[in-house]
Motif scaffolding. Structure first.
Motif, PDB file in Angstrom:
ATOM      1  N   THR A 133     -46.166 -15.239  44.147  1.00  0.00           N
ATOM      2  CA  THR A 133     -46.520 -16.467  43.416  1.00  0.00           C
ATOM      3  C   THR A 133     -46.463 -16.239  41.907  1.00  0.00           C
TER       4      THR A 133
ATOM      5  N   SER B 248     -44.979 -16.329  38.751  1.00  0.00           N
ATOM      6  CA  SER B 248     -43.737 -16.989  38.333  1.00  0.00           C
ATOM      7  C   SER B 248     -43.563 -17.030  36.813  1.00  0.00           C
TER       8      SER B 248
ATOM      9  N   ILE C 204     -39.950 -16.881  44.436  1.00  0.00           N
ATOM     10  CA  ILE C 204     -41.292 -17.400  44.144  1.00  0.00           C
ATOM     11  C   ILE C 204     -41.814 -18.199  45.335  1.00  0.00           C
TER      12      ILE C 204
ATOM     13  N   VAL D 120     -47.356 -29.216  43.631  1.00  0.00           N
ATOM     14  CA  VAL D 120     -47.509 -27.888  44.255  1.00  0.00           C
ATOM     15  C   VAL D 120     -47.736 -28.047  45.754  1.00  0.00           C
TER      16      VAL D 120
ATOM     17  N   GLU E  31     -44.632 -28.850  47.695  1.00  0.00           N
ATOM     18  CA  GLU E  31     -43.758 -27.689  47.939  1.00  0.00           C
ATOM     19  C   GLU E  31     -44.297 -26.821  49.079  1.00  0.00           C
TER      20      GLU E  31
ATOM     21  N   ASN F 295     -49.125 -20.990  41.632  1.00  0.00           N
ATOM     22  CA  ASN F 295     -48.308 -22.052  41.050  1.00  0.00           C
ATOM     23  C   ASN F 295     -49.069 -22.816  39.965  1.00  0.00           C
TER      24      ASN F 295
ATOM     25  N   ALA G 181     -48.885 -20.840  36.840  1.00  0.00           N
ATOM     26  CA  ALA G 181     -47.610 -21.005  36.133  1.00  0.00           C
ATOM     27  C   ALA G 181     -47.665 -22.166  35.140  1.00  0.00           C
TER      28      ALA G 181
END
Lengths: 128, 161
Positions: free
Chosen positions: A84, A86, A104, B15, B18, B101, B104
């Motif tokens: 995860t 990224s 990812i 997120v 996905e 995620n 990110a």
């Protein structure tokens, strides 16, 4: 061909094993980098491919990649980080340490197969 | 150190979308449907902590039934075969994926913890000195699922100082 799946999640190991088995790899698994190195030490033949998570207890994926690249017996393995993490800087770190590719999470089966195909690890017709 | 962070419900929904397409609903027949109901119940939850330029937690919570379905989808087994260990493993991985995620979307340099899983409602666990700043609340096949983001109050106080 042989592949090793290294992830602290059993569920993720199962998903990855399902994919590589579909591609005709013989799959083994480990729950962290330390366990993977121990297992590799017992193997007479080194797997061609390892799919490696980053965040794991005991030994993380980045440490594992670094150790594999420093070991003459293991350094030819193709290493794919599956994580995860990224951030661009993290991806650069992993590639600089010796990972060949970076996937990812979350990923679809198709996306993973595409990455492995880019590395020449998908037998013709296996992903159709 | 502190930063202004905006991760809203739409970001969390992206997120989640996905995750659903990749693992929980690859055929696209049973998506997570947002309800906006912040008071919906949960029975199990998993979280990851984020530290660095932004400090807080990302929490994935659901009913036991939804967690069982998620584990069954991940592990390719019937939901009646799912054990507590399976539930913990899959909930932890879901929190890890969602948290990673979300990270990110945060400023560079944040660190993600390993997941923590509690087979009890989110409300049973306190996040001391943190406040919820965004959340996605929805149902999956009629079962409640939520993803929420909790920011450290110290972080927020520094922001407003």
């Amino acid at each position: 061909m042989r592949a090793m799946v290294i992830d602290d999640s059993r569920a993720m190991r199962m998903i990855l094993k399902r994919i590589v088995t579909k591609l005709s790899f013989e799959a083994t698994e480990a729950g962290d980098g330390r366990e993977a190195l121990d297992l590799l030490g017992t193997m007479s033949e080194v797997p061609e491919l390892a799919l490696v998570d980053w965040n794991m207890p005991n030994m993380n994926g980045l440490e594992f990649v670094t150790k594999v690249r420093a070991d003459p017996r293991l350094r030819e393995m193709t290493l794919v980080m599956v994580t995860t993490e990224s951030e661009q800087s993290q991806i650069v770190r992993a590639l600089a340490a010796g990972a060949h590719e970076y996937v990812i999470k979350p990923f679809t089966e198709g996306a993973m197969i595409e990455k492995l195909a880019l590395l020449g690890l998908v037998p013709t017709g296996a992903n159709s | 150190m502190s930063v202004d962070v905006v991760v809203n419900e739409e970001d969390l929904a992206e997120v989640a979308g996905e995750v659903w397409v990749s693992y929980l609903d690859p055929d696209g027949v049973s998506p997570l449907v947002p309800t906006g109901d912040e008071k919906q119940p949960s029975e199990v939850h998993a979280s990851v902590s984020i530290s660095g330029p932004w400090t807080g937690h990302v929490v994935y919570a659901s009913s036991t039934e939804a967690a069982r379905k998620a584990a069954a989808a991940f592990l390719a087994m019937d939901s009646s075969e799912v054990s507590s260990e399976d539930l913990c493993d899959v909930l932890g991985e879901l929190a890890n994926i969602v948290g990673g995620n979300v990270k990110a979307m945060l400023p560079p340099g944040c660190l993600l913890s390993l997941p923590q899983v509690v087979l009890a409602p989110e409300s049973a666990t306190k996040y001391p000195n943190a406040e919820r700043i965004s959340g996605l609340y929805g149902v999956w096949d009629g079962e409640p699922v939520s993803i929420s983001m909790w920011q450290s109050r110290d972080d927020k106080n520094e922001e407003s100082a």
